[in-house]
Design an enzyme around this catalytic site. Structure first.
Site: not given
Ligand code: IMP
Ligand code: MG
Length: 180
Positions: A45, A101, A104, A132, A153, A160, A166
């Site tokens: 990402g 990227d 979350d 977020k 999202f 992606d 992407r």
């Molecule tokens: P986390 O582990 O929940 O913080 O998510 C992080 C990873 O999930 C990021 O590196 C992104 O690749 C993917 N991700 C999280 N939210 C989104 C979104 O809204 N769109 C696309 N990819 C996301």
């Molecule tokens: Mg990622």
């Protein structure tokens, strides 16, 4: 592809301007440090953000890759991240900047940070293009943040859905009927 996007949140021009500012913020922290900074982008990402960001950094630097996947295929619900490629470079005794990227749930960054901590770097910081805020956990603080966004999202500029979009130049919300 454009027809699949419901709404653009961040236009490419806005992103470019903010990435330029982030480059200045980051350069101010690492300027003159020895040994040179190691950037650890989390694949896949971060690729577009990485490519733009490092060209705004007038510093000597190295890149060590890591690939972690938090989303299985067409899922938009994060699962426990899987490490697909282990760190490709040596970070012992070096300043490390993890680049992703989006922040979350924080699980991806928590896993990558733990992987790097084990190798005794001189310092670890985190740069994300998007955050977020509603979900960002207290133990994972990003040092550099491009934009805080709403809890939707998003795709484009490296992000992606099912490995698509992407290459969409802006960051937008996908039409809901295309997601599970
Ligand atoms: P986390 O582990 O929940 O913080 O998510 C992080 C990873 O999930 C990021 O590196 C992104 O690749 C993917 N991700 C999280 N939210 C989104 C979104 O809204 N769109 C696309 N990819 C996301
Ligand atoms: Mg990622």
């Amino acid at each position: 592809m454009d027809g699949d996007i419901e709404r653009i949140l961040l236009h490419h021009d806005q992103i470019t301007e903010r990435v330029r500012q982030l480059g200045r913020e980051i350069a101010a922290v690492y300027d003159g440090r020895e040994p040179a900074l190691t950037i650890v982008p989390i694949l896949s990402g971060s690729i577009i953000f990485l490519a733009d960001l490092i060209r705004e950094l007038p510093l000597k630097m190295k890149i060590a890759l890591v690939q972690v996947s938090a989303y299985a295929g067409r899922s938009t619900e994060a699962s426990e991240p899987q490490t697909l490629i282990e760190l490709t470079g040596d970070v012992a005794g070096r300043d490390v900047l993890i680049v992703d990227d989006i922040l979350d749930s924080g699980r991806t960054l928590r896993r990558v940070r733990a992987m790097i901590e084990q190798r005794q770097p001189a310092s670890i910081r985190i740069a994300v293009l998007l955050r977020k805020p509603s979900k960002a956990p207290p133990d994972i603080q990003a040092d550099f943040v491009g934009f805080d966004i709403e809890d939707a999202f998003v795709v484009g500029y490296g992000l992606d859905f099912d490995d698509h979009y992407r290459n969409f130049p802006h960051i937008g919300i996908l039409r809901s009927e295309l997601m599970p």
